[in-house]
Motif scaffolding. Sequence first.
Motif, PDB file in Angstrom:
ATOM      1  N   HIS A 110      10.430 -10.275 -21.326  1.00  7.36           N
ATOM      2  CA  HIS A 110      10.608 -11.582 -20.690  1.00  7.36           C
ATOM      3  C   HIS A 110      12.019 -12.159 -20.749  1.00  7.36           C
ATOM      4  CE1 HIS A 110       9.418 -15.352 -18.901  1.00  7.36           C
ATOM      5  NE2 HIS A 110       9.821 -16.030 -19.956  1.00  7.36           N
ATOM      6  N   SER A 111      12.678 -12.115 -21.881  1.00  2.00           N
ATOM      7  CA  SER A 111      13.970 -12.795 -22.026  1.00  2.00           C
ATOM      8  C   SER A 111      15.121 -12.045 -21.358  1.00  2.00           C
ATOM      9  CB  SER A 111      14.312 -12.976 -23.509  1.00  2.00           C
ATOM     10  OG  SER A 111      14.603 -11.722 -24.102  1.00  2.00           O
ATOM     11  N   ASN A 128      12.439  -6.203 -28.487  1.00  2.00           N
ATOM     12  CA  ASN A 128      12.516  -6.569 -27.075  1.00  2.00           C
ATOM     13  C   ASN A 128      13.535  -5.617 -26.462  1.00  2.00           C
ATOM     14  OD1 ASN A 128      13.228  -7.698 -24.542  1.00  2.00           O
ATOM     15  ND2 ASN A 128      12.586  -9.719 -25.222  1.00  2.00           N
TER      16      ASN A 128
END
Length: 163
Positions: A110-111, A128
């Motif tokens: 997501h980020s 991530n």
Amino acid sequence: MYIGVISDTHGVFSDEFKEFFEPVDEIWHAGDFGGNIDFVHQISAFKPLVGVYGNCDAQEIRFECPLVQLFNCEDLKILMTHIGGYPGKYPLNVRAMIDAHHPDIFVCGHSHILKVMNDREHNLLAINPGAAGLQGWQIERTALRFHIDGKDIHDMEVFRLPR
């Protein structure tokens, strides 16, 4: 097991990423596949796939890939969801899942920011892989691969491709 981790492809799985993932046994995709269900099938035809849907994914992808994956790899418990934050900044729903399931590895996307962090409070590795696609503000496209032997995670490599 040799694991590849990718996220935020937004419909792009370019040859450079395929080459990076060629030796892996399995790909974990942390959401925002993009495209349609055929794109998910393209990745799963290349390598066995464990994936979750992201906030940009269409309904047909959400029918095939759940919001959350909780599974074992070797002797480790893995928790994966798309929007997950990072140590000290987990959303409440993610914090509740971590507290309930006690994973060894937490994977999210997501980020579009590549982060690998030890979460000492929860005794887990937070991963991530950043963004592999072209959509978004990131200046480079990234992915990860690493080995899991029993409870040992080793030889983590970062793949970087200029956008």
